[in-house]
Design a protein around this motif. Structure first.
Motif, mmCIF file in Angstrom:
data_model
loop_
_atom_site.group_PDB
_atom_site.id
_atom_site.type_symbol
_atom_site.label_atom_id
_atom_site.label_comp_id
_atom_site.label_asym_id
_atom_site.label_seq_id
_atom_site.Cartn_x
_atom_site.Cartn_y
_atom_site.Cartn_z
ATOM 1 N N PRO A 103 81.324 77.655 21.480
ATOM 2 C CA PRO A 103 79.879 77.549 21.216
ATOM 3 C C PRO A 103 79.397 76.097 21.149
ATOM 4 O O PRO A 103 78.244 75.811 21.486
ATOM 5 N N ALA A 104 80.273 75.182 20.747
ATOM 6 C CA ALA A 104 79.886 73.763 20.695
ATOM 7 C C ALA A 104 79.712 73.218 22.113
ATOM 8 O O ALA A 104 78.767 72.483 22.410
ATOM 9 N N VAL A 105 80.645 73.602 23.011
ATOM 10 C CA VAL A 105 80.525 73.175 24.410
ATOM 11 C C VAL A 105 79.246 73.750 25.005
ATOM 12 O O VAL A 105 78.469 73.042 25.657
ATOM 13 N N GLU A 106 79.016 75.024 24.731
ATOM 14 C CA GLU A 106 77.810 75.682 25.262
ATOM 15 C C GLU A 106 76.546 74.993 24.750
ATOM 16 O O GLU A 106 75.607 74.743 25.515
ATOM 17 N N ALA A 107 76.534 74.675 23.463
ATOM 18 C CA ALA A 107 75.347 74.022 22.877
ATOM 19 C C ALA A 107 75.110 72.667 23.548
ATOM 20 O O ALA A 107 73.969 72.300 23.859
ATOM 21 N N ALA A 108 76.198 71.941 23.796
ATOM 22 C CA ALA A 108 76.073 70.625 24.440
ATOM 23 C C ALA A 108 75.519 70.775 25.853
ATOM 24 O O ALA A 108 74.635 70.029 26.277
ATOM 25 N N LEU A 109 76.048 71.762 26.578
ATOM 26 C CA LEU A 109 75.591 71.969 27.960
ATOM 27 C C LEU A 109 74.107 72.307 27.988
ATOM 28 O O LEU A 109 73.358 71.814 28.830
ATOM 29 N N ARG A 110 73.683 73.157 27.047
ATOM 30 C CA ARG A 110 72.264 73.551 27.039
ATOM 31 C C ARG A 110 71.363 72.354 26.720
ATOM 32 O O ARG A 110 70.286 72.220 27.315
ATOM 33 N N LEU A 111 71.795 71.503 25.802
ATOM 34 C CA LEU A 111 70.985 70.325 25.462
ATOM 35 C C LEU A 111 70.837 69.404 26.668
ATOM 36 O O LEU A 111 69.753 68.885 26.945
ATOM 37 N N VAL A 112 71.952 69.206 27.370
ATOM 38 C CA VAL A 112 71.904 68.284 28.510
ATOM 39 C C VAL A 112 71.141 68.911 29.681
ATOM 40 O O VAL A 112 70.456 68.214 30.428
ATOM 41 N N GLU A 113 71.228 70.241 29.808
ATOM 42 C CA GLU A 113 70.431 70.902 30.842
ATOM 43 C C GLU A 113 68.933 70.707 30.554
ATOM 44 O O GLU A 113 68.126 70.569 31.459
ATOM 45 N N GLU A 114 68.605 70.675 29.257
ATOM 46 C CA GLU A 114 67.194 70.534 28.873
ATOM 47 C C GLU A 114 66.724 69.074 28.964
ATOM 48 O O GLU A 114 65.628 68.799 29.440
ATOM 49 N N HIS A 115 67.563 68.169 28.455
ATOM 50 C CA HIS A 115 67.118 66.768 28.315
ATOM 51 C C HIS A 115 67.707 65.815 29.343
ATOM 52 O O HIS A 115 67.334 64.652 29.380
ATOM 53 N N GLY A 116 68.667 66.286 30.141
ATOM 54 C CA GLY A 116 69.374 65.380 31.034
ATOM 55 C C GLY A 116 70.464 64.639 30.274
ATOM 56 O O GLY A 116 70.512 64.684 29.039
#
Lengths: 386, 258
Positions: free
Chosen positions: B40-53
């Motif tokens: 879930p930590a990896v997933e959360a990181a991926l989602r943040l970067v998908e949103e903010h670059g």
């Protein structure tokens, strides 16, 4: 010789296993009981790209080979699922890829890779024509710019769950062809546009396989639905059969592993007369034998897949892989069923479901007797036996 | 933004845990897996970067073979991986491990450092606190929701009595709970691409750390005994003869459980 999988191949097996883990026994049992198509499972596989393994990268697939595709299907069946629901989406496109025009490839392959188009039905078999494909009676007649098809097909799996379908039909009457293998052509039929001209009737069979009868009545096809050259269809079809056999072998190997795992676990846990039934050689040895047979079949399968991927002729290996894997799986099915005793018949143990599914692979996509005939005649150079 | 996710290799969580009697450490010789709590930590990181670059970098302290386990996070979509592997680190406790991990993170200078809640092997659930302390960064734990905007991270924090919504300025450390998201499956393309992504292996010397500060020498605790859990004792089977519910209730009341 290195028989180990690469790290990437292991990662593929593991990742497919993770997808499968979200579709446990209960899912497949319920789908089987209702005769449903496992749509959610197929969607999950598609979204992660697992059905585009064999499509080249330039068309949006992974550009991998049969070794990897086999790993995917084996893992689906090993986990208790049934790759039969979707295996054709993986390899039916091979005919388009190898023999289609650039325009056809550009138009269809990326859509198939993304799962937006389903090409997982392949209409060859007819009620009066099984293994002797040259006797096909379905006619495709040239009319104007296109073709008009009339005829009947049977055991056409997933026709109701496919947007496109490959169709093998006779374009030149048998009595007018130079060679018996000529005169058949392959068409890519858009089932979504075939309203009324194709009647699809589901055919109830002993397992959940979504197979159908098709009745084609003045089905009009545009000229650009022809794949490759007119009259060479049988060659194109035969071309794809080695791949199909290797992949079906992989499913059988997955089934075999499932039977051995469930059978040996049950035999170790189930106590009768004060000890686990697996302590009896009569129960233990058939499972051990089945395990050894599955392992051996797996090696022949990987040999065949490796040769196929290297572009080498692999007819004998592909056929032997299918033969040995389906036999190993069926023996494992029997050992597992016997070890379970009466509980093997109870649906909640899933053995009877897998048992019904495993039997198919001895018969389809080619009967094991015809595989033996092939080995006898083509490999051992003995007289034709059929 | 740059998000660093700390990921751990653990022994296959599905297999029974074995203890190496000679070292009193967990036997890690079998197949390794990416700690399920870290997904879930990896997933959360991926989602943040998908949103903010930006980029997601995975950071681990583990033997070299954990590079293969890190590739699973890369297959999910992380951009690169950093592994601190040094024989001297073996036997480190949480204090010593946090020293190494904090140094590797300091070198990255990420805007946000994410952790899973705990390791599926030792279940410590404190490493993130130790690392945040060493980096002198704000810490938010049990994050069941995470948003970043305008240089601030906002966390929906799961507690026994409900949710707290708290904020901290970036850079900060967040330990996520498994309620935060449903981790994605590694896709076929992800797996194919993972091998081409940069993976860096660092030694203690690369981080300017001394071997004396890690391993057993650098640990604040020592293990004196480690054993399998005691057997659960006798079980009571209640056959339902119409009185089963009452008997179960009596059993629970007797033990002050109901």
């Amino acid at each position: 010789m290195d028989f180990r999988l690469t790290e990437e191949q292991e990662a593929i097996r593991e990742a497919v296993g993770e997808v499968c883990a979200r579709f446990p026994d209960e899912y497949w049992r319920a789908v089987d009981a209702r005769g449903d198509y496992p749509g959610e499972f197929v969607t999950a596989l598609t979204e992660s790209g697992w059905l585009a393994v064999l499509i080249p990268e330039e068309y949006g697939g992974a550009g991998l080979g049969l070794v990897e595709a086999g790993i995917v299907l084996e893992e689906i069946n090993r986990s208790g699922g049934n790759g039969g629901a979707c295996h054709a989406q993986m390899y039916t496109m091979g005919t388009v890829l190898r023999h289609g025009s650039d325009e056809q490839k550009r138009r269809y392959l990326p859509e198939i890779a993304e799962g937006r188009l389903r090409l997982q039905a392949f209409a060859v078999t007819e009620p009066t024509t099984g293994s002797d494909t040259t006797q096909l009676a379905t006619r495709a007649e040239r009319r104007g710019d296109g073709y008009v098809v009339n005829g009947q097909k049977v055991f056409i799996s997933r026709a109701e769950h496919s947007d496109l379908m490959l169709l093998l039909a006779r374009t030149t009457p048998l009595e007018q062809v130079e060679s018996r293998s000529h005169g058949l052509s392959v068409f890519l039929v858009d089932l979504r546009e075939a309203d009324g001209a194709i009647e699809i009737r589901p055919l109830e069979v002993m397992m959940n396989h979504h197979t159908c009868e098709l009745f084609m009545n003045d089905l009009e096809l545009p000229a650009d639905s022809l794949i490759g050259e007119e009259g060479l269809g049988l060659r194109y079809i035969l071309d794809g059969m080695n791949a199909e056999r290797i992949l079906i072998a992989s499913e059988a190997i997955g089934d075999g592993r499932w039977f051995v795992e469930r059978g040996s676990r049950y035999a170790s846990e189930r106590e009768v007369f004060g000890r686990p039934i697996g302590a009896n050689q009569g129960v233990q040895f058939p499972l051990a034998q089945a395990y050894a047979q599955v392992e051996a079949a797996s090696l022949v399968r990987f040999q065949a897949a490796t040769m196929f991927d290297a572009g080498e002729p692999c007819g004998p290996q592909a056929n032997m892989a299918k033969l040995l894997a389906s036999q190993a799986s069926w023996n494992a099915a029997n050992a597992c069923m016997t070890a379970h005793g009466g509980y093997g018949f109870a649906c909640e143990y899933d053995v009877e479901r897998k048992f019904r599914e495993a039997k198919l692979l001895e018969i389809a996509p080619v009967s094991n007797n015809l595989v033996l005939a092939y080995i006898g005649q083509r490999v051992l150079k003995m007289p034709r036996s059929y | 933004m740059k998000v660093a996710v700390c990921v751990k290799e653990v022994p296959d969580p599905a297999a029974p845990r074995k203890i190496d009697a000679s070292t009193l450490r967990l036997d890690r010789s079998g197949e390794g897996a990416l700690n399920p709590w870290d997904l879930p930590a990896v997933e959360a990181a991926l989602r943040l970067v998908e949103e903010h670059g930006g980029e997601v970098v995975c950071v681990s302290v583990a033997p070299e073979r954990a590079a293969a386990t890190q590739r699973k996070a890369l297959a999910m979509g992380a951009d690169r991986a950093v592994l601190v592997a040094d024989e001297a680190i073996a036997g480190s406790d949480l204090v010593a491990t946090s020293r190494v991990l904090a140094e590797a993170l300091r070198r990255e200078g990420a805007d946000l450092v994410l952790f899973g809640q705990q390791g599926a092997d030792s279940d410590g659930a404190v490493l993130w606190a130790a690392v945040a302390d060493r980096l002198r960064l704000p810490l938010m734990s049990q994050a069941a929701g995470l948003e970043v905007s305008g240089g601030t991270a906002r966390v929906k924090r799961q507690t026994e009595h409900g949710y707290e919504v708290i904020e901290a300025p970036l850079p900060c450390v967040v330990a996520v709970s498994d309620a935060i998201n449903e981790p994605r499956y590694p896709s076929l393309k992800g797996i194919m691409g993972a091998k081409k992504k940069p993976q860096e292996t660092l030694s203690l010397a690369d981080l300017g750390l001394d071997a004396g500060g890690v391993g057993e020498a650098g640990s604040g605790t020592a293990v004196y005994a480690l054993g399998p859990p005691p057997p659960r004792g006798d079980s009571l089977v209640v056959e339902d003869d119409g009185q089963a519910a009452e008997r179960i209730l009596e059993f629970l009341v007797e033990r002050k459980l109901a």
